[in-house]
Design a protein around this motif. Structure first.
Motif, PDB file in Angstrom:
ATOM      1  N   GLY A  62     -35.884 138.564  23.143  1.00  0.00           N
ATOM      2  CA  GLY A  62     -35.517 137.181  22.860  1.00  0.00           C
ATOM      3  C   GLY A  62     -35.387 136.390  24.138  1.00  0.00           C
ATOM      4  O   GLY A  62     -35.752 136.828  25.223  1.00  0.00           O
ATOM      5  N   THR A  63     -34.864 135.204  24.002  1.00  0.00           N
ATOM      6  CA  THR A  63     -34.567 134.390  25.164  1.00  0.00           C
ATOM      7  C   THR A  63     -33.393 133.491  24.818  1.00  0.00           C
ATOM      8  O   THR A  63     -33.270 133.032  23.689  1.00  0.00           O
ATOM      9  CB  THR A  63     -35.776 133.562  25.623  1.00  0.00           C
ATOM     10  OG1 THR A  63     -35.397 132.799  26.756  1.00  0.00           O
ATOM     11  CG2 THR A  63     -36.275 132.648  24.530  1.00  0.00           C
ATOM     12  N   GLY A  64     -32.522 133.287  25.789  1.00  0.00           N
ATOM     13  CA  GLY A  64     -31.372 132.437  25.545  1.00  0.00           C
ATOM     14  C   GLY A  64     -30.263 133.176  24.833  1.00  0.00           C
ATOM     15  O   GLY A  64     -30.445 134.290  24.342  1.00  0.00           O
ATOM     16  N   LYS A  65     -29.094 132.543  24.799  1.00  0.00           N
ATOM     17  CA  LYS A  65     -27.976 133.231  24.172  1.00  0.00           C
ATOM     18  C   LYS A  65     -27.684 132.716  22.773  1.00  0.00           C
ATOM     19  O   LYS A  65     -26.740 133.157  22.128  1.00  0.00           O
ATOM     20  CB  LYS A  65     -26.722 133.129  25.056  1.00  0.00           C
ATOM     21  CG  LYS A  65     -26.123 131.763  25.159  1.00  0.00           C
ATOM     22  CD  LYS A  65     -24.809 131.859  25.918  1.00  0.00           C
ATOM     23  CE  LYS A  65     -24.140 130.494  25.984  1.00  0.00           C
ATOM     24  NZ  LYS A  65     -22.875 130.556  26.690  1.00  0.00           N
ATOM     25  N   ALA A  66     -28.533 131.793  22.301  1.00  0.00           N
ATOM     26  CA  ALA A  66     -28.350 131.323  20.935  1.00  0.00           C
ATOM     27  C   ALA A  66     -28.802 132.403  19.975  1.00  0.00           C
ATOM     28  O   ALA A  66     -29.763 133.127  20.243  1.00  0.00           O
ATOM     29  CB  ALA A  66     -29.167 130.061  20.723  1.00  0.00           C
ATOM     30  N   SER A  67     -28.096 132.555  18.854  1.00  0.00           N
ATOM     31  CA  SER A  67     -28.572 133.467  17.834  1.00  0.00           C
ATOM     32  C   SER A  67     -29.621 132.752  16.995  1.00  0.00           C
ATOM     33  O   SER A  67     -30.038 131.642  17.298  1.00  0.00           O
ATOM     34  CB  SER A  67     -27.406 133.990  16.996  1.00  0.00           C
ATOM     35  OG  SER A  67     -26.595 132.939  16.568  1.00  0.00           O
ATOM     36  N   GLY A  68     -30.077 133.382  15.948  1.00  0.00           N
ATOM     37  CA  GLY A  68     -31.148 132.804  15.144  1.00  0.00           C
ATOM     38  C   GLY A  68     -32.470 133.468  15.448  1.00  0.00           C
ATOM     39  O   GLY A  68     -32.531 134.433  16.204  1.00  0.00           O
ATOM     40  N   ASP A  69     -33.521 132.950  14.841  1.00  0.00           N
ATOM     41  CA  ASP A  69     -34.843 133.582  14.938  1.00  0.00           C
ATOM     42  C   ASP A  69     -35.401 133.407  16.344  1.00  0.00           C
ATOM     43  O   ASP A  69     -35.793 132.315  16.747  1.00  0.00           O
ATOM     44  CB  ASP A  69     -35.771 132.925  13.903  1.00  0.00           C
ATOM     45  CG  ASP A  69     -37.012 133.770  13.658  1.00  0.00           C
ATOM     46  OD1 ASP A  69     -37.187 134.777  14.359  1.00  0.00           O
ATOM     47  OD2 ASP A  69     -37.792 133.401  12.765  1.00  0.00           O
ATOM     48  N   ARG A  70     -35.451 134.473  17.106  1.00  0.00           N
ATOM     49  CA  ARG A  70     -35.746 134.341  18.531  1.00  0.00           C
ATOM     50  C   ARG A  70     -36.629 135.442  19.088  1.00  0.00           C
ATOM     51  O   ARG A  70     -36.762 135.566  20.312  1.00  0.00           O
ATOM     52  CB  ARG A  70     -34.430 134.295  19.318  1.00  0.00           C
ATOM     53  CG  ARG A  70     -33.577 135.556  19.200  1.00  0.00           C
ATOM     54  CD  ARG A  70     -32.144 135.335  19.645  1.00  0.00           C
ATOM     55  NE  ARG A  70     -31.373 136.566  19.660  1.00  0.00           N
ATOM     56  CZ  ARG A  70     -30.805 137.123  18.579  1.00  0.00           C
ATOM     57  NH1 ARG A  70     -30.942 136.569  17.385  1.00  0.00           N
ATOM     58  NH2 ARG A  70     -30.118 138.235  18.704  1.00  0.00           N
ATOM     59  N   HIS A  71     -37.199 136.286  18.245  1.00  0.00           N
ATOM     60  CA  HIS A  71     -37.986 137.415  18.745  1.00  0.00           C
ATOM     61  C   HIS A  71     -39.429 137.349  18.235  1.00  0.00           C
ATOM     62  O   HIS A  71     -39.718 136.648  17.275  1.00  0.00           O
ATOM     63  CB  HIS A  71     -37.327 138.734  18.325  1.00  0.00           C
ATOM     64  CG  HIS A  71     -35.977 138.954  18.936  1.00  0.00           C
ATOM     65  ND1 HIS A  71     -34.808 138.706  18.269  1.00  0.00           N
ATOM     66  CD2 HIS A  71     -35.619 139.375  20.166  1.00  0.00           C
ATOM     67  CE1 HIS A  71     -33.767 138.977  19.072  1.00  0.00           C
ATOM     68  NE2 HIS A  71     -34.233 139.378  20.223  1.00  0.00           N
ATOM     69  N   PRO A  72     -40.336 138.112  18.847  1.00  0.00           N
ATOM     70  CA  PRO A  72     -41.758 138.045  18.505  1.00  0.00           C
ATOM     71  C   PRO A  72     -42.059 138.508  17.081  1.00  0.00           C
ATOM     72  O   PRO A  72     -41.311 139.286  16.484  1.00  0.00           O
ATOM     73  CB  PRO A  72     -42.398 139.005  19.532  1.00  0.00           C
ATOM     74  CG  PRO A  72     -41.440 139.077  20.660  1.00  0.00           C
ATOM     75  CD  PRO A  72     -40.095 138.976  20.038  1.00  0.00           C
ATOM     76  N   LYS A  73     -43.201 138.009  16.608  1.00  0.00           N
ATOM     77  CA  LYS A  73     -43.727 138.422  15.298  1.00  0.00           C
ATOM     78  C   LYS A  73     -45.103 139.022  15.516  1.00  0.00           C
ATOM     79  O   LYS A  73     -46.031 138.325  15.940  1.00  0.00           O
ATOM     80  CB  LYS A  73     -43.844 137.195  14.379  1.00  0.00           C
ATOM     81  CG  LYS A  73     -42.591 136.296  14.317  1.00  0.00           C
ATOM     82  CD  LYS A  73     -41.453 136.944  13.594  1.00  0.00           C
ATOM     83  CE  LYS A  73     -40.188 136.074  13.619  1.00  0.00           C
ATOM     84  NZ  LYS A  73     -39.323 136.310  14.796  1.00  0.00           N
ATOM     85  N   LEU A  74     -45.237 140.315  15.211  1.00  0.00           N
ATOM     86  CA  LEU A  74     -46.519 141.000  15.417  1.00  0.00           C
ATOM     87  C   LEU A  74     -47.242 141.157  14.087  1.00  0.00           C
ATOM     88  O   LEU A  74     -46.656 141.634  13.110  1.00  0.00           O
ATOM     89  CB  LEU A  74     -46.288 142.397  16.010  1.00  0.00           C
ATOM     90  CG  LEU A  74     -46.218 142.527  17.530  1.00  0.00           C
ATOM     91  CD1 LEU A  74     -45.143 141.635  18.113  1.00  0.00           C
ATOM     92  CD2 LEU A  74     -45.979 143.983  17.937  1.00  0.00           C
ATOM     93  N   GLY A  75     -48.513 140.790  14.067  1.00  0.00           N
ATOM     94  CA  GLY A  75     -49.318 140.989  12.866  1.00  0.00           C
ATOM     95  C   GLY A  75     -49.709 142.437  12.671  1.00  0.00           C
ATOM     96  O   GLY A  75     -49.230 143.338  13.369  1.00  0.00           O
ATOM     97  N   ASP A  76     -50.614 142.677  11.725  1.00  0.00           N
ATOM     98  CA  ASP A  76     -51.104 144.036  11.478  1.00  0.00           C
ATOM     99  C   ASP A  76     -52.086 144.452  12.575  1.00  0.00           C
ATOM    100  O   ASP A  76     -52.802 143.625  13.138  1.00  0.00           O
ATOM    101  CB  ASP A  76     -51.834 144.092  10.129  1.00  0.00           C
ATOM    102  CG  ASP A  76     -50.912 143.808   8.954  1.00  0.00           C
ATOM    103  OD1 ASP A  76     -49.686 143.989   9.103  1.00  0.00           O
ATOM    104  OD2 ASP A  76     -51.411 143.391   7.896  1.00  0.00           O
TER     105      ASP A  76
END
Lengths: 402, 402, 402
Positions: A311-325
């Motif tokens: 992630g990045t930053g200290k805010a919570s919430g949707d913050r990480h990568p999304k990998l396809g198939d």
């Protein structure tokens, strides 16, 4: 005919599990339990099996006894190598030092001993062809074959594979032994927990099987399913995560985070239980992998060691990568932030990716660039996670000057 | 009114610590000790508590008994949820398999058993507001709350948190359990050592508290202080280092190096005991962190996993990086040699830094470059270690072309 | 004159090994065994030593006794500091808490106890000069010196070093304790296995000694051979690999792969047993190192942590890097594919290398470039693995702009 008689004190308790009537009366599979011969005897005589299907193999004395005395009616007893195998195991016993458990045995190990238990005749008998497509049957066959090669590991294979009546049970046991911590987290408690979750969430075992096939198919260093199951910490970390994710999704966050921690300590793989991971996953080598809470990973993805989906930053919430198939991510790569890596994309080793990578393209470097250029990137025609080709992009990588 | 009667064999020994008169007669908290019910009984009756403040919670049978029989005078007994909690724990007991320790209990678990011990009524009673600013009180409250959510972890939380009368004791215990090695390094020996050092060097516990606050404040994945304390291997590795550094500074190099090794094996974090580390440190994920002997790290620094603060050459002497206050270093970065990273500087993930980085600037890449250019780098107006913003520099990073 | 009398229950069993007539009757060195005082007594009286050469040091009571009562004829008894050392150890005993093993001692610890065993007088007596070139003698001297500094570690040093009659035995024991897993892989089984392989394959112990010298020579953080032997997980992982490689080469693949897995879990170092590794190797810090099946590493190579010598693609066959002699590879570097790294080449930290690197050149960056340029690279005149100089290339590295 020859049989093996084994000292009761060496019998691994999981074996008796399937013969006990009540699941709440299971003998605990923790290592603590194994240290007490009395407990093992209690477990055996508490609810003795009427028609035992499998019998334990353990380091033991080798004696002659009459088969009629305790005949078995196994559909698998047609194996012509049965007695030959017994001989081999007997020979092994002569030159192998007994375990500690033998030394403290409270059961005399003689021909007169009425509680003698014979090893399974089907130790080396492979299952009929009609079951060959069943992964669990194959794994048990592989385990029997491995024991023939390395009798010194008999106890290990019996406890880990052959004593179990299902892949679910074997997995729950293997994970609980690996992740337990004497004094704080008993393996028995973990076993019950894991088995309960795996039994309830049927998606897990489907994914486990797909992962086993993925590792066997894609990793040339993987010699068998049972090799992956017993030895690949990336595989085990991924399955422990599946259990933790199921707990997390059902609101049991405290437990899920504790499992995350133990996996991070034991396997050096840190996957937040919130991460959503598909099926057919290969975490190769796996040391140093970090996957954040809101990361999503598609199906048939291959990830090498030291990969961060951060992630990045200290805010919570949707913050990480999304990998396809079908994505392949090389060793030592960081993908940071809520960015999408498209289906069938490939990211070279040692890359730093902070932006979206389109489907079926290749990103390499620090900062990552698309091979072929941003405007007109070269399109991959094969699924990189399946070919595991990490390096063919270099011919297209103009900066590479050595 | 309902009470819990627990089998004495399941009582975690640390609980009795505070009731023993001489600190030299403390029962060891090692896991070995826990394996012997006789030892536990000895510990209990050696110096029985007159007015026990807390009572153990453990997996147990649930029976009805008269409160008058053994009334308590606790300032915390005003909790209106007391009996409700007991019920919950009782329910949990019905479906949870007993531990190994229950099976070997030498104490009959009946209503007539005069040594019955009730669980603490204040299991769920939170401390009064006036103590809320005390970190240790908050952690114990969090632990009680966690037990209510996951009764299966009661023993773990009691042993790790609630049985201790101070953060110092709980930390020494948790580290000693993690770092002990059955057969070579008993946890009892480590506990005494850690507790002694922490009691003597008051700076350590101040730093521990600042670190706990730092993790809770900066890491959105950290849900409570107790979560950090129990589960974050970066936090634990850092605290073990503080003890090792204190030993190192007092000339006890052999011990300090042994702790370094165990931390490297157990947490995959390799910090030389000579390194000088400030307060308010976040080692996030932590796998693969390597910090050299003459490294210096300021206060309020955040370091991600796989970060190296390394030396160069085989000469001894001052050869490692010096980090100012408020520095943020991204995952997988190497900083090599005796170079200064100024206060509030930020270094992007996957960078290789071999030269000084001025205060409040951002360095990224391999080799690292200053964002905005060497002559006139862009100045950060916020402390990067506190914002944990890893990626905002990319808009300034002209090479990034995806 | 003063002597130490130690409780028999605290005697580490390996000590008696050399006095037993039959190697098949060796007392197992597993930690399980140590938990039973009865077993230890059995081991002692089974075949009591006639003229013990060494005597155990352990935590014990300090009493006065007549030297004549049980006189020794040691060639090493000329040490003038003998009694002084005894005093020091006695003092230590007064303030050190006994171990668990003392608490369960079944042997009364009194002056009348006829089985009293004195500690070796030569605890602090260093061996004569003529043996100084023998690495094992130096290590035992270092161990004695360390015990004097940290008596709390007496048991650890006796069990790990002083109780053994050879480096081979000490190494087999130390690896087996580290890699064992209670419940699945008993340390006794591993000890027998390791000792057998090391005894048979004489190349291993030569390489072990060269590795010890390499670490001591090149790593300024290494303070003694025994420090490396006990604490450096890179060293231990490398030696476990040498055993696994020997097993692999002899067709015992199942066992070899199991050792690989345990090393990966315990040390976070993943070396395929097929990899062919030379002598005089330094794996510094070592976390995250991954070395593939067909990799070849020459002599006198230094490899930092997080280095990958990896393959590419899912085809089996020769697919991993080949490193010449004297190569230095910096932290976090990936070398991928069947590429040759020439003798004396240096690869900077964080590099990604997919092509051949000529002998005595320096490659840095991602993707890696040759310092000085591809056509006319600068030639190194010193062996980089020996100088451990990671950073001097930066003056030649034009891209470095900070």
């Amino acid at each position: 005919m020859k049989f093996l008689v084994i000292a009761l004190s060496t019998i691994p308790p999981p074996l008796y599990k399937s013969h006990l009537s009540s699941p709440r009366l299971l003998v605990p599979m923790s290592t603590d339990f194994l240290r007490s011969p009395t407990n093992i005897l209690k477990a055996i005589f508490f609810n003795p099996p009427k028609t035992p299907k499998i019998q334990p193999l353990a380091m033991a004395a080798c004696i002659h006894t009459s088969r009629a005395e305790n005949s078995r009616t196994s559909s698998l007893s047609c194996d012509p190598n049965g007695s030959q195998i017994d001989d081999r195991v007997c020979n092994y016993i002569k030159y192998c030092r007994p375990n500690f458990s033998d030394l403290v045995s409270c059961v005399p190990n003689s021909e007169n001993h009425s509680k003698s238990i014979r090893i399974p005749e089907d130790l080396g008998s492979f299952d009929p062809v009609q079951n060959q497509d069943d992964l669990w049957v194959r794994m048990k066959n592989e385990a029997r074959s491995d024991i023939l090669q390395e009798p010194i590991l008999s106890n290990f294979y019996v406890n880990s594979i052959l004593a179990h009546d299902s892949l679910e049970s074997a997995l729950a046991n293997h994970l609980s032994v690996k992740l337990s911590n004497s004094g704080t987290l008993p393996s028995g408690t973990l076993f019950d927990l894991f088995l309960g979750v795996i039994a309830e969430d049927k998606e897990i075992i489907r994914a486990v099987k797909d992962d086993l096939r993925a590792v066997k198919e894609r990793d040339p260093a993987c010699i068998s399913y049972v090799h992956c199951f017993l030895n690949f910490k990336g595989f085990l970390a991924c399955q422990a995560h599946r259990v933790a994710h199921s707990l997390w999704s059902n609101g049991r966050k405290i437990l899920a985070l504790l499992i995350q921690n133990r996996v991070s300590e034991v396997f050096a793989v840190d996957i937040h239980p919130g991460a959503d991971i598909g099926r057919g996953i290969l975490l190769d080598h796996a040391t140093g992998v970090v996957i954040g809470e809101t990361a999503v990973i598609g199906n048939n993805v291959s990830i090498l060691h030291n990969v961060t989906l951060g992630g990045t930053g200290k805010a919570s919430g949707d913050r990480h990568p999304k990998l396809g198939d079908g994505v392949l991510i090389g060793a030592g790569t960081c993908v940071l932030g809520n960015v999408r890596i498209g289906d069938g994309a490939k990211i070279g080793a040692g890359s730093v990716v902070l932006k979206e990578v389109p489907a079926r393209t290749t990103a390499v470097g620090n900062p990552a660039r698309l091979v072929g250029g941003k405007e007109n990137p070269i399109r991959l025609d094969k699924m990189p996670s399946l070919t595991m080709d990490h390096t063919s992009h270099i011919s297209e990588w103009s900066d590479y000057v050595i």
